[in-house]
Design an enzyme around this catalytic site. Structure first.
Site, PDB file in Angstrom:
ATOM      1  CG  ASP A   7      18.838  81.907 127.490  1.00 37.07           C
ATOM      2  OD1 ASP A   7      20.040  81.635 127.385  1.00 37.07           O
ATOM      3  OD2 ASP A   7      18.137  82.237 126.519  1.00 37.07           O
ATOM      4  CD  GLU A   9      18.290  85.120 123.307  1.00 40.02           C
ATOM      5  OE1 GLU A   9      19.258  85.318 122.543  1.00 40.02           O
ATOM      6  OE2 GLU A   9      17.846  83.998 123.573  1.00 40.02           O
ATOM      7  CD  GLU A  52      27.030  85.715 113.686  1.00 38.14           C
ATOM      8  OE1 GLU A  52      27.294  84.532 113.987  1.00 38.14           O
ATOM      9  OE2 GLU A  52      27.902  86.574 113.423  1.00 38.14           O
ATOM     10  CG  HIS A  57      17.989  87.887 119.679  1.00 43.11           C
ATOM     11  ND1 HIS A  57      17.582  89.039 119.062  1.00 43.11           N
ATOM     12  CD2 HIS A  57      19.284  88.102 120.077  1.00 43.11           C
ATOM     13  CE1 HIS A  57      18.563  89.919 119.091  1.00 43.11           C
ATOM     14  NE2 HIS A  57      19.620  89.369 119.679  1.00 43.11           N
ATOM     15  CG  HIS A 153      17.966  80.999 120.282  1.00 52.03           C
ATOM     16  ND1 HIS A 153      18.467  80.053 121.152  1.00 52.03           N
ATOM     17  CD2 HIS A 153      18.302  80.587 119.037  1.00 52.03           C
ATOM     18  CE1 HIS A 153      19.097  79.119 120.462  1.00 52.03           C
ATOM     19  NE2 HIS A 153      19.023  79.423 119.181  1.00 52.03           N
ATOM     20  CG  ASP A 158      15.971  79.596 124.383  1.00 49.17           C
ATOM     21  OD1 ASP A 158      14.999  79.126 123.759  1.00 49.17           O
ATOM     22  OD2 ASP A 158      16.973  80.068 123.819  1.00 49.17           O
TER      23      ASP A 158
END
Length: 238
Positions: A7, A9, A52, A57, A153, A158
């Site tokens: 994963d 970010e 946003e 995160h 997140h 994750d």
């Protein structure tokens, strides 16, 4: 089979608009068992994080000021994923960012799909549960995975959660214990139950094979079915 649950970010949603990766989290699995080997790094993107994205995160530019740039971790990251099957929830998003970051280096890195297999768990979940929510939180609820510690997140967290979801969703290392409807929540499909992970260290199940006498009795029963109905499906499909 080596698999890497991955994963990322990012600073925003589109690398073509200059957005960058700010966190990579990977956990390794071999033979459907987690190995405790992982890759995790925060990355200084040298650009502002969109508001946003920050709300998703919670990673700030101030936190990333002293973190390495992508070019400083690229080779180690590449060696970690090379040759593995990557398990990613919404793979085009993460793969698009990773390919973009490698391309910016101009160092001849291949596209991820050229050196790794890719399993998109979101695509799989949509086929398995059509018409239902299939984000990571919804899947955790559906499969009884505790993600109460996940307020925001995070790439490594994750990935660890997705590893549990993947194992349960693809049918391995699971146990279904039915409970009374009075003391258990109903699943979205109306069934009632509790799904829990079995220990990967559990002993192999004992295989009990039919005896010669049992096989003979089975054949005699099929003979009787054929005599009465004209066909025994067990024999036509064998």
């Amino acid at each position: 089979m080596r698999q890497v649950i991955l994963d990322t970010e990012t600073t925003g949603i589109d690398p073509r608009q200059g957005h960058k990766i700010i966190e990579i989290g990977c956990v390794e699995m071999v033979g459907r068992k987690l190995t405790k080997n992982h890759f995790h790094v925060y990355i200084n993107p040298d650009r502002e994080i969109e508001e946003e994205a920050f709300r998703v995160h919670g990673i700030s530019n101030e936190f990333l000021n002293d973190k390495p740039r992508f070019h400083q971790v690229a080779q180690e990251f590449f060696e970690f994923i090379k040759g593995a099957e990557l398990i990613i929830h919404n793979a085009p998003f993460d793969i698009g960012f990773i390919d973009h970051e490698f391309a910016l280096l101009g160092a001849g890195y291949p596209k991820v799909a050229d050196v790794c297999g890719v399993f998109d768990s979101l695509v799989y979940a949509r086929k398995k549960h059509p018409g239902q929510k299939n984000n990571l939180d919804a899947l955790c609820k559906r499969y009884g995975i505790d993600n109460s510690h996940r307020d925001l997140h995070g790439a490594l967290l994750d990935s660890e959660i997705l590893a549990d979801v993947y194992l349960l969703m693809t049918g391995g290392q699971t146990s279904l214990g039915l409970a009374n409807s009075s003391d258990s929540d109903s699943n979205e499909d109306g069934s009632v139950g509790e799904i829990r992970r079995l220990s990967p260290e559990r002993p192999a199940l004992k295989v009990i094979r039919a005896s010669e006498r049992e096989l003979q009795a089975h054949e005699e029963r099929l003979d009787l079915i054929e005599k009465k109905s004209g066909q025994a499906l067990w024999r036509t499909n064998s």
